[in-house]
Scaffold this active site. Structure first.
Site, PDB file in Angstrom:
ATOM      1  N   GLU A 158       0.160 -12.703   3.367  1.00 43.22           N
ATOM      2  CA  GLU A 158      -1.022 -13.199   2.270  1.00 43.22           C
ATOM      3  C   GLU A 158      -0.981 -12.979   0.895  1.00 43.22           C
ATOM      4  OE1 GLU A 158      -4.470 -10.708   3.479  1.00 43.22           O
ATOM      5  OE2 GLU A 158      -5.710 -11.575   1.911  1.00 43.22           O
ATOM      6  N   ASP A 203       1.926   6.325   2.649  1.00 45.18           N
ATOM      7  CA  ASP A 203       2.691   6.034   1.255  1.00 45.18           C
ATOM      8  C   ASP A 203       1.417   5.377   0.383  1.00 45.18           C
ATOM      9  OD1 ASP A 203       4.318   6.106  -0.506  1.00 45.18           O
ATOM     10  OD2 ASP A 203       5.433   4.392   0.123  1.00 45.18           O
ATOM     11  N   GLU A 207       1.119   1.580  -6.464  1.00 50.35           N
ATOM     12  CA  GLU A 207       2.169   0.432  -6.181  1.00 50.35           C
ATOM     13  C   GLU A 207       2.087  -0.259  -4.893  1.00 50.35           C
ATOM     14  OE1 GLU A 207       2.313   3.613  -7.193  1.00 50.35           O
ATOM     15  OE2 GLU A 207       3.871   4.122  -8.543  1.00 50.35           O
TER      16      GLU A 207
HETATM   17  P1  AMP Z   1       7.480  -5.662  -3.408  1.00 50.43           P
HETATM   18  O1  AMP Z   1       8.609  -5.819  -3.180  1.00 50.43           O
HETATM   19  O2  AMP Z   1       6.521  -5.677  -2.440  1.00 50.43           O
HETATM   20  O3  AMP Z   1       7.274  -4.371  -4.150  1.00 50.43           O
HETATM   21  O4  AMP Z   1       6.762  -6.629  -4.564  1.00 50.43           O
HETATM   22  C1  AMP Z   1       7.217  -6.661  -5.711  1.00 50.43           C
HETATM   23  C2  AMP Z   1       5.991  -7.179  -6.950  1.00 50.43           C
HETATM   24  O5  AMP Z   1       5.641  -8.686  -6.082  1.00 50.43           O
HETATM   25  C3  AMP Z   1       4.604  -6.668  -6.741  1.00 50.43           C
HETATM   26  O6  AMP Z   1       4.747  -5.560  -7.515  1.00 50.43           O
HETATM   27  C4  AMP Z   1       3.729  -7.723  -6.938  1.00 50.43           C
HETATM   28  O7  AMP Z   1       3.359  -7.863  -8.249  1.00 50.43           O
HETATM   29  C5  AMP Z   1       4.311  -8.979  -6.325  1.00 50.43           C
HETATM   30  N1  AMP Z   1       3.876  -9.200  -5.079  1.00 50.43           N
HETATM   31  C6  AMP Z   1       4.316  -8.653  -3.612  1.00 50.43           C
HETATM   32  N2  AMP Z   1       3.660  -9.264  -2.630  1.00 50.43           N
HETATM   33  C7  AMP Z   1       2.638 -10.057  -3.312  1.00 50.43           C
HETATM   34  C8  AMP Z   1       1.495 -10.597  -2.642  1.00 50.43           C
HETATM   35  N3  AMP Z   1       1.431 -10.795  -1.110  1.00 50.43           N
HETATM   36  N4  AMP Z   1       0.869 -11.545  -3.500  1.00 50.43           N
HETATM   37  C9  AMP Z   1       0.830 -11.396  -4.658  1.00 50.43           C
HETATM   38  N5  AMP Z   1       2.043 -10.688  -5.455  1.00 50.43           N
HETATM   39  C10 AMP Z   1       2.853 -10.018  -4.621  1.00 50.43           C
END
Ligand code: AMP
EC number: 2.7.11.1
Length: 348
Positions: A158, A203, A207
């Site tokens: 999503e 967790d 973040e």
């Molecule tokens: P992650 O690898 O899941 O830590 O994602 C890194 C960054 O990508 C997060 O800090 C968000 O800024 C962005 N991000 C991750 N998943 C989503 C999502 N479903 N929708 C919008 N931004 C996302």
């Protein structure tokens, strides 16, 4: 004395010299050949169409669309138009993407198999996929499906328009009590749902929380979560600042670890730093074990009362989640259906 910090996006202090969070605790060594992803779910439930021209999202659902979606059973990269990068994680990047047929907008998280294997987090990714695909709650980020090719794994998520709560917190330093009460209430509801499904998140922290189109909170990242039908877990996991006393001491732990982290989160959102923040990890451990908390003057009595009932050493004596929803600080500050005041003035 300088504090050793993790090299990942969180940059939190290391847990006794070990990785902080989405890293490689307690994992088993696996080889490239043993890499498998779980079987895809039977259908592709993309039932909501989002039009993202001009970045304006419009949500509609059509019956034919639902039927079409049910016909297709698996995904590949050619099903999506890729858009701008949304963020960078430790193991890959997240992109805005649009499913070609339905124009449904999603976030596509791209993970590199080689990095997952090198960091020995294959079991974490598998668990994240297995658990998150099955959860359905307005405050839990949907995982619609996944697919993989030779080098990468793609998670179809999503899209959360306003990105990570951590980023919003750093921009504003801290939030007002009404905004925090709304987020704690919503998180509490999502955790009640997880616990009824026998899932412990383990967790919860800014973040791992994303913010959706209407500024609503979405729990993301189930990498450390467990499906816990009966046993009480002993694994040390999560970020040091958010670890409960029983986890810090390596004791068995259960659902109440999520109640503890709800208390830590409430403090961090109100104050801007976590309650057990200290100059080194030894001091943080000590503060957690003896629950040494100092509240700044601007924190109200009722907010302190709630946090005091969540941050309790004995897990059995922490305020049950259903009681959190009845607490006066929540009922007085978090009316249903309103945008958190911190974002009232923001353009949608
Ligand atoms: P992650 O690898 O899941 O830590 O994602 C890194 C960054 O990508 C997060 O800090 C968000 O800024 C962005 N991000 C991750 N998943 C989503 C999502 N479903 N929708 C919008 N931004 C996302």
């Amino acid at each position: 004395m300088s504090v050793a910090r993790c090299g990942c996006k969180e940059n939190r202090p290391l847990t006794a010299g070990r990785s902080c969070c989405s890293c490689n605790l307690n994992s088993q060594k696996i080889t490239k050949d043993s890499f498998k992803v779980p079987a895809p779910p039977a259908s592709r439930p993309l039932t909501t169409k989002v039009n993202f021209s001009d970045n304006k999202e419009q949500v509609t659902t059509t019956e034919s669309q639902v039927k079409n979606e049910d016909k297709k059973k698996s995904w590949s990269l050619s099903d999506f138009d890729l858009g701008r990068p949304l963020g960078k994680g430790k193991f890959g990047n997240v992109y805005l993407a649009r499913e070609k047929e339905s124009h449904y907008v999603v976030a596509l998280k791209v993970l590199f198999k080689s990095q997952i294997l090198d960091s020995e987090i294959e079991h974490q990714v598998r668990r994240e996929v297995e658990i998150q695909c099955r959860l359905r709650h307005p405050n839990i980020l949907r995982m619609y499906g996944y697919f993989h090719d030779e080098k990468r794994i793609y998670l179809i998520l999503e899209y959360a328009k306003h990105g990570s709560l951590y980023k919003l917190l750093k921009e504003r330093e801290r939030f007002d009590e009404k905004t925090v009460a709304i987020y704690i209430r919503d998180l509490c509801k999502a955790l009640v749902y997880c616990h009824t499904k026998k899932v412990i998140h383990r967790d919860i922290k800014p973040e791992n929380l994303l913010v959706g189109h209407n500024w609503e909170l979405k729990i993301a990242d189930f990498g450390w979560s467990v499906h816990s039908p009966s046993s009480r877990r002993m694994t040390l996991c999560g970020t040091l600042d958010y670890l409960s006393p029983e986890m810090v001491e390596g004791k068995p732990h259960s659902y109440a670890v999520d109640i503890w982290s709800l208390g830590v989160l409430c403090y961090e959102l109100l104050v801007g730093i976590p309650p057990f923040d200290a100059k080194d990890s030894h001091q943080t451990y000590k503060k957690i074990r003896y629950v040494i908390i100092k509240y700044p003057d601007f924190v109200s009595e009722k907010a302190r009362d709630l946090m005091g009932k969540l941050l309790v050493i004995n897990p059995d004596q922490r305020l049950p989640l259903s009681h959190v929803l009845q607490h006066p600080w929540i009922t007085e500050n978090a009316p249903e259906g309103v945008v958190p005041p911190a974002f009232n003035a923001e353009k949608k």
